[in-house]
Structure formats: C-alpha cells, structure tokens
Design an enzyme around this catalytic site. Structure first.
Site, mmCIF file in Angstrom:
data_model
loop_
_atom_site.group_PDB
_atom_site.id
_atom_site.type_symbol
_atom_site.label_atom_id
_atom_site.label_comp_id
_atom_site.label_asym_id
_atom_site.label_seq_id
_atom_site.Cartn_x
_atom_site.Cartn_y
_atom_site.Cartn_z
ATOM 1 N N ILE A 14 0.817 -1.204 0.000
ATOM 2 C CA ILE A 14 0.000 0.000 0.000
ATOM 3 C C ILE A 14 0.854 1.259 0.000
ATOM 4 O O ILE A 14 0.556 2.233 -0.691
ATOM 5 C CB ILE A 14 -0.922 0.023 1.246
ATOM 6 C CG1 ILE A 14 -1.782 -1.226 1.317
ATOM 7 C CG2 ILE A 14 -1.767 1.284 1.302
ATOM 8 C CD1 ILE A 14 -2.771 -1.385 0.195
ATOM 9 N N PHE A 15 1.934 1.252 0.792
ATOM 10 C CA PHE A 15 2.751 2.452 0.980
ATOM 11 C C PHE A 15 4.174 2.036 1.299
ATOM 12 O O PHE A 15 4.401 1.080 2.041
ATOM 13 C CB PHE A 15 2.189 3.288 2.141
ATOM 14 C CG PHE A 15 3.069 4.429 2.561
ATOM 15 C CD1 PHE A 15 3.083 5.616 1.847
ATOM 16 C CD2 PHE A 15 3.896 4.317 3.678
ATOM 17 C CE1 PHE A 15 3.910 6.663 2.231
ATOM 18 C CE2 PHE A 15 4.719 5.353 4.070
ATOM 19 C CZ PHE A 15 4.715 6.542 3.343
ATOM 20 N N GLU A 96 22.917 11.305 19.642
ATOM 21 C CA GLU A 96 21.858 11.938 20.425
ATOM 22 C C GLU A 96 22.340 12.552 21.729
ATOM 23 O O GLU A 96 21.723 13.489 22.228
ATOM 24 C CB GLU A 96 20.738 10.937 20.713
ATOM 25 C CG GLU A 96 19.971 10.557 19.469
ATOM 26 C CD GLU A 96 18.725 9.735 19.756
ATOM 27 O OE1 GLU A 96 18.343 9.579 20.937
ATOM 28 O OE2 GLU A 96 18.138 9.249 18.779
ATOM 29 N N SER A 113 5.038 -3.870 18.633
ATOM 30 C CA SER A 113 3.587 -4.001 18.422
ATOM 31 C C SER A 113 3.304 -5.178 17.498
ATOM 32 O O SER A 113 2.925 -4.987 16.333
ATOM 33 C CB SER A 113 3.028 -2.712 17.804
ATOM 34 O OG SER A 113 3.237 -1.614 18.654
ATOM 35 N N PRO A 114 3.474 -6.405 17.968
ATOM 36 C CA PRO A 114 3.388 -7.566 17.086
ATOM 37 C C PRO A 114 2.019 -7.811 16.465
ATOM 38 O O PRO A 114 1.903 -8.612 15.549
ATOM 39 C CB PRO A 114 3.806 -8.738 17.975
ATOM 40 C CG PRO A 114 3.568 -8.266 19.370
ATOM 41 C CD PRO A 114 3.779 -6.779 19.347
ATOM 42 N N GLY A 115 1.000 -7.102 16.918
ATOM 43 C CA GLY A 115 -0.311 -7.264 16.312
ATOM 44 C C GLY A 115 -0.399 -6.684 14.912
ATOM 45 O O GLY A 115 -1.233 -7.104 14.111
ATOM 46 N N GLU A 119 8.471 -4.406 13.801
ATOM 47 C CA GLU A 119 9.612 -3.684 14.359
ATOM 48 C C GLU A 119 10.201 -4.447 15.544
ATOM 49 O O GLU A 119 9.512 -4.741 16.514
ATOM 50 C CB GLU A 119 9.210 -2.278 14.826
ATOM 51 C CG GLU A 119 10.389 -1.527 15.430
ATOM 52 C CD GLU A 119 10.018 -0.194 16.045
ATOM 53 O OE1 GLU A 119 10.906 0.656 16.149
ATOM 54 O OE2 GLU A 119 8.850 -0.001 16.420
ATOM 55 N N GLU A 140 19.355 15.995 11.186
ATOM 56 C CA GLU A 140 18.952 17.376 10.917
ATOM 57 C C GLU A 140 17.494 17.671 11.253
ATOM 58 O O GLU A 140 17.139 18.818 11.500
ATOM 59 C CB GLU A 140 19.252 17.768 9.474
ATOM 60 C CG GLU A 140 18.456 17.018 8.434
ATOM 61 C CD GLU A 140 18.789 17.440 7.017
ATOM 62 O OE1 GLU A 140 17.866 17.435 6.192
ATOM 63 O OE2 GLU A 140 19.957 17.774 6.737
ATOM 64 N N GLU A 142 15.965 16.270 13.905
ATOM 65 C CA GLU A 142 15.818 15.754 15.267
ATOM 66 C C GLU A 142 16.301 16.814 16.253
ATOM 67 O O GLU A 142 17.445 17.261 16.186
ATOM 68 C CB GLU A 142 16.662 14.479 15.379
ATOM 69 C CG GLU A 142 16.515 13.708 16.633
ATOM 70 C CD GLU A 142 17.295 12.400 16.567
ATOM 71 O OE1 GLU A 142 16.744 11.400 17.011
ATOM 72 O OE2 GLU A 142 18.448 12.375 16.087
#
Length: 183
Positions: A14-15, A96, A113-115, A119, A140, A142
């Site tokens: 889709i994206f 950071e 978020s395994p549902g 990730e 840049e 952040e």
C-alpha cells in the site's frame, strides 16, 4: 499448517516510506476461513540504556508528532540496511547524547507491536560513558534536550507519563529490578 499459523494468500503493498512500509495481506486462518491483515514493515531499531559512573540514566527529551507531545526517552534509532545493531547503538548514543562508551552489552530484543508491525528493538546497556569532544549531533530533523536522571527521578517521570514509550519504560524497570535484586 500448525493449528495457530495463518497462511498468506496474497500481499498488496500500500505504501513505502522512508521509515516504514504498509502492506495488506489476505490470509487463510487455521479454521479455513480468510481474513485481512494490515502489516507495517520496519527495518528494526536499537535503544540504549546509558548509565553514568554516578548511576544516572542518560535520556533525551523530544517532541513526538504521533503523540503530539514531548516525552523523555532513552537514546534510540532505526537500523540502516545490513547494519549491526551494536554499531547502530554506539552511533545513536553518540549522535543523540554526545557520549561514547567503553562497554556496550546487549540486554534483550523485543517486538514493539506484534499485532500489526514487525519492528524489533534491540536494547543495549552502555557503561563507562565518556563525553566526546564534539557535542551531540542529532539528525537534521531531530531536536533533543539532554537529561541525566536518577532511577527515582526516572520512576517519577514514568508515573507522571513523561516517559510514555515502551522501550524507555522497559529500560527503567530493568534498572529498578536490578536494584531490587541487589538488596
């Protein structure tokens, strides 16, 4: 097919963006019926629980548009294609916070978020911190404020929902458990 497994019949992309992609999959369920699954694909990330010699947790405050608020987080970032997670952890810590470290140890890897997303975050603990000569140099786009907090201060931030993300909550509670085990 195992009694819990879902078999992919068709995948529709889709994206595809800079950080994530979204696909919809038609799946065959264990009972033979079909359903759709919306899945976010992510390259993975690292998070760094950085602890100073005086037992302060190095964190950053930053605005998160998806939440529309500023939260306190441990340093973290997205893996580049083929990048070793430990190398990424060292890079993100320095970018950071301006800190390097003598010791970077893997603690655990977990799915956020395994549902609906794949990730996988690799959590490291950094010790023997050394402030680098150059200041922190975030990406840049952040903008962060550096924080160093005690465990008690971090727990108060957690309770007050200033810490409001899973990776940071996990890291703070890991330290809390380590302290409890010492007693």
């Amino acid at each position: 097919m195992s009694r819990l497994e879902e078999k992919t019949i068709k995948t529709e992309k889709i994206f595809s963006g800079k950080v994530i992609s979204l696909q919809v999959e038609d799946v065959e369920l264990p009972n033979g019926k079909t359903s759709k699954r919306e899945i976010i694909k992510h390259p993975g990330a690292v998070a760094v629980l950085a602890v100073t010699d005086d037992n302060k947790i190095v964190m950053v405050e930053q605005y998160r548009k998806a939440l529309d608020k500023v939260i306190a987080e441990i340093p973290a970032g997205k893996l580049e294609p083929g990048e070793d997670p430990e190398v990424c952890a060292e890079r993100e810590l320095e970018e950071e916070t301006g800190y390097g470290c003598k010791e970077m140890d893997w603690l655990i890897s977990f799915y956020t978020s395994p549902g609906f997303a794949d990730e996988l975050v690799h959590l490291y603990i950094a010790k023997g911190l050394e402030k680098k000569e150059d200041a922190a140099s975030p990406d840049e786009d952040e903008f962060v404020n550096l924080m160093e907090v005690t465990l008690d201060e971090a727990l108060a931030l957690l309770e007050g929902q200033k810490i409001h993300d899973a990776k940071t909550a996990y890291a703070v509670q890991y330290l809390q458990l380590q302290e409890a085990l010492k007693k």
